[in-house]
Design a protein around this motif. Structure first.
Motif, PDB file in Angstrom:
ATOM      1  N   GLU A  57       0.862  -1.184   0.000  1.00 60.84           N
ATOM      2  CA  GLU A  57       0.000   0.000   0.000  1.00 60.84           C
ATOM      3  C   GLU A  57       0.897   1.233   0.000  1.00 60.84           C
ATOM      4  N   ASP A  59       0.356   4.277   0.803  1.00 64.64           N
ATOM      5  CA  ASP A  59       0.183   5.163   1.956  1.00 64.64           C
ATOM      6  C   ASP A  59      -0.099   4.286   3.170  1.00 64.64           C
ATOM      7  N   LYS A  63      -6.251   4.587   3.946  1.00 67.63           N
ATOM      8  CA  LYS A  63      -6.037   6.030   3.820  1.00 67.63           C
ATOM      9  C   LYS A  63      -7.110   6.694   2.949  1.00 67.63           C
ATOM     10  N   GLY A  64      -7.553   5.984   1.906  1.00 63.28           N
ATOM     11  CA  GLY A  64      -8.495   6.575   0.971  1.00 63.28           C
ATOM     12  C   GLY A  64      -9.937   6.325   1.337  1.00 63.28           C
ATOM     13  N   THR A  65     -10.707   5.861   0.379  1.00 67.91           N
ATOM     14  CA  THR A  65     -12.149   5.675   0.528  1.00 67.91           C
ATOM     15  C   THR A  65     -12.506   4.826   1.743  1.00 67.91           C
ATOM     16  N   LYS A 199       5.151   1.695  -2.175  1.00 68.72           N
ATOM     17  CA  LYS A 199       4.466   2.079  -3.415  1.00 68.72           C
ATOM     18  C   LYS A 199       4.831   1.133  -4.559  1.00 68.72           C
ATOM     19  N   THR A 235      -6.809  -1.052  -6.173  1.00 69.06           N
ATOM     20  CA  THR A 235      -6.489   0.315  -5.755  1.00 69.06           C
ATOM     21  C   THR A 235      -7.676   1.270  -5.806  1.00 69.06           C
ATOM     22  N   TRP A 238      -8.315   4.408  -8.081  1.00 68.59           N
ATOM     23  CA  TRP A 238      -7.063   4.593  -8.817  1.00 68.59           C
ATOM     24  C   TRP A 238      -6.689   3.375  -9.674  1.00 68.59           C
ATOM     25  N   SER A 307      -7.831  13.094  -6.216  1.00 68.87           N
ATOM     26  CA  SER A 307      -7.034  13.528  -5.076  1.00 68.87           C
ATOM     27  C   SER A 307      -7.146  12.531  -3.923  1.00 68.87           C
ATOM     28  N   THR A 308      -6.032  12.307  -3.219  1.00 72.00           N
ATOM     29  CA  THR A 308      -6.085  11.457  -2.019  1.00 72.00           C
ATOM     30  C   THR A 308      -6.750  12.187  -0.856  1.00 72.00           C
ATOM     31  N   GLU A 309      -6.815  13.504  -0.947  1.00 71.59           N
ATOM     32  CA  GLU A 309      -7.500  14.303   0.083  1.00 71.59           C
ATOM     33  C   GLU A 309      -8.446  15.288  -0.595  1.00 71.59           C
TER      34      GLU A 309
END
Length: 525
Positions: A57, A59, A63-65, A199, A235, A238, A307-309
């Motif tokens: 992973e 991050d 971290k995301g959704t 990554k 992912t 993504w 965007s991740t954020e």
């Protein structure tokens, strides 16, 4: 009850294991890219079948959704209204499975639909009775019709003007980021190697077939090569980026943005959630008690960037507050918002679909295998993560990438689930020691178990996160191991320095305090 101690997960040992496998040119059965709900579910399922698994992973896990859901384990009442019976039936089965396998993380929750028109209680009640019927023996409680006074008792702050009664039904609630970490740790117990902050930079090919990954350690800058018989691209929104490396340039995901607003519990006191089945834009709105606060949401807005954020649009914030004001006697204002967070849903896009209406896109998951053997999975929702993992591994087996083996996760308790002697508290209560389930004894044995920073977070909890829950940065602790950033961004900012000091003691790595402070500012209006 004899309970196993937590599996110690020091970062340097994880990367050493990866380095050794690279040096020996060892080949994993399965390499998973993506540490959200889907990827972690696949890793756990495969490892429990005896396969040799590695997951990377870029991050932190979830971290995301997967840390930004509405915190509901549900069959999908709105999917029933759309006539998607198979999706609802599958989700209802997975709902009870999750509640059984992780009772410290997922629990039943009562919802009330208030009725302001003479036909609403009967109309929604009939639909919810059908929901009960589809659940069958997996139901969490019967749908019941409420009088005006009973509705007010269940929802003390509900708008009384025009209120005629209501309907109560049952679904589930959970802590999404905590579940993600529990999946990772359970997979590790089953023998999988999982690395956050690793990554996947590119796919590796041999004679036109995907045979592994080139990875970069985000924390050290070191490069690694992972060789695997099967690579799964999990992912989320993504997935198209990794597919493009495989020569597949048609996008299969249309991201949809969901915004959630958090306010104090007095706006919806008690432990019953409010559900509005049809807002002014024909969506569903929830007000959900969660960890001592109330979540209001969610929106469904198309967006093109990944965007991740992602940030909330002003009109989304206004929409949620405006809709909440229609159903709560004391309506929250912008100044009452303690935290605001946004997630991107990976909605599956039909071929050549140029529509911008995300409400019409599929909430079901999709599994694809390319000519090179890259397996891609996207779509779906948290509730069905386990079924998605089973579908992925079946597709891998059908394609000859993995052996046919029976899945075991239907009755596989997650770490911390041995709770028969543990006093449980509802997820509407503030997060505390009880949220660790059977592992709370191990937390109490760590230094600082009686030293509380604030917000229910002790020094021992931070140390536990670093030693056993893969936490490296302040954000990992304050956003996902505890949920303080999602509950009260201002308070989380106050704790950043203290948490950073403890993490540095435990890991010897930079906890990135400044990065967290910049991020937390985005969670405030």
């Amino acid at each position: 009850m004899n309970l196993l101690p937590p599996l110690l997960i020091p970062r340097h040992q994880l990367t050493l294991a990866l380095h050794e496998s690279q040096t020996k040119a060892e080949v994993y059965d399965l390499a998973v890219v993506g540490g959200g709900a889907t990827g972690l579910g696949v890793a756990l399922d495969a490892a429990s079948r005896g396969l040799r698994v590695v997951l990377v992973e870029a991050d932190d896990f979830a971290k995301g959704t997967s840390s930004r859901s509405t915190k509901l384990v549900h069959g999908g009442v709105r999917y029933l209204a759309q006539g998607n019976i198979s999706l609802v039936r599958e989700a209802l089965h997975e709902r009870i499975t999750l509640l059984r396998n992780a009772p410290h993380i997922a629990q039943p929750l009562a919802f009330v639909v208030p009725a302001y028109k003479w036909w609403e209680a009967a109309f929604y009640g009939i639909g919810l009775k059908m929901y009960d019927a589809l659940a069958g023996s997996a139901g969490l409680g019967p749908t019941t019709f409420l009088s005006r006074s009973e509705t007010q008792s269940a929802l003390p702050s509900v708008q009384l003007k025009g209120l005629r009664g209501g309907v109560q039904y049952w679904d589930g609630q959970f802590n999404d980021a905590q579940l993600a970490v529990a999946l990772a740790r359970t997979a590790a117990r089953e023998g999988a190697l999982l690395l956050n902050y690793m990554k996947a930079s590119r796919l590796l090919f041999t004679q036109g077939k995907v045979t592994g990954l080139a990875c970069d350690d985000v924390l050290t800058g070191k490069a690694y090569a992972i060789h695997a018989r099967c690579v799964v691209n999990a992912t989320g929104v993504w997935v198209d980026a990794l597919r493009a490396q495989d020569g597949q340039h048609q996008h299969i995901v249309a991201p949809s943005q969901g915004v959630h607003i958090v306010v104090e519990a007095h706006f919806l006191p008690g432990s019953t959630a409010l559900m509005i089945p049809k807002t002014s834009d024909a969506r569903v709105l929830f007000a959900v008690p969660w960890l001592g606060k109330v979540i209001l949401g969610t929106t469904d807005t198309p967006r093109d960037d990944l965007s991740t954020e992602p940030l909330a649009f002003e009109e989304e914030v206004d929409f949620i507050l405006r809709e909440a004001a229609r159903y709560l006697r004391v309506a929250p204002q912008r100044s009452d918002v303690k935290s605001i967070w946004v997630g991107l849903r990976p909605l599956v896009k039909p071929p050549d679909d140029e529509s911008e209406n995300t409400k019409g896109l599929s909430r079901e998951h999709t599994v694809l295998v390319s000519r090179s053997g890259l397996v891609t999975v996207t779509g779906g929702k948290w509730t069905t993560y386990r079924a998605m993992a089973e579908d992925v591994l079946q597709k891998c087996a059908d394609s000859g990438l993995l052996p046919q083996r029976q899945g075991l996760t239907d009755h596989l308790p997650l770490v911390g689930a041995e709770t028969s002697s543990i006093a449980m508290q509802p997820l509407s209560a503030p997060q505390g020691l009880h949220s660790y389930g059977s592992e709370q004894t191990w937390v109490q044995q760590l230094p600082g178990h009686n030293v509380f920073l604030t917000g229910g977070l002790s020094e021992a909890m931070v140390r536990f996160a670093a030693r056993y829950e893969y936490a490296v940065h302040v954000e990992d602790v304050l956003a996902r191991r505890s949920r303080l950033l999602f509950l009260d961004a201002g308070l989380a900012m106050q704790l950043a320095e203290s948490v950073g000091r403890l993490l540095r003691e435990e890991t010897g790595l930079d906890p990135d305090v400044n990065g967290f402070l910049k991020l937390a500012a985005q969670y405030q209006l």
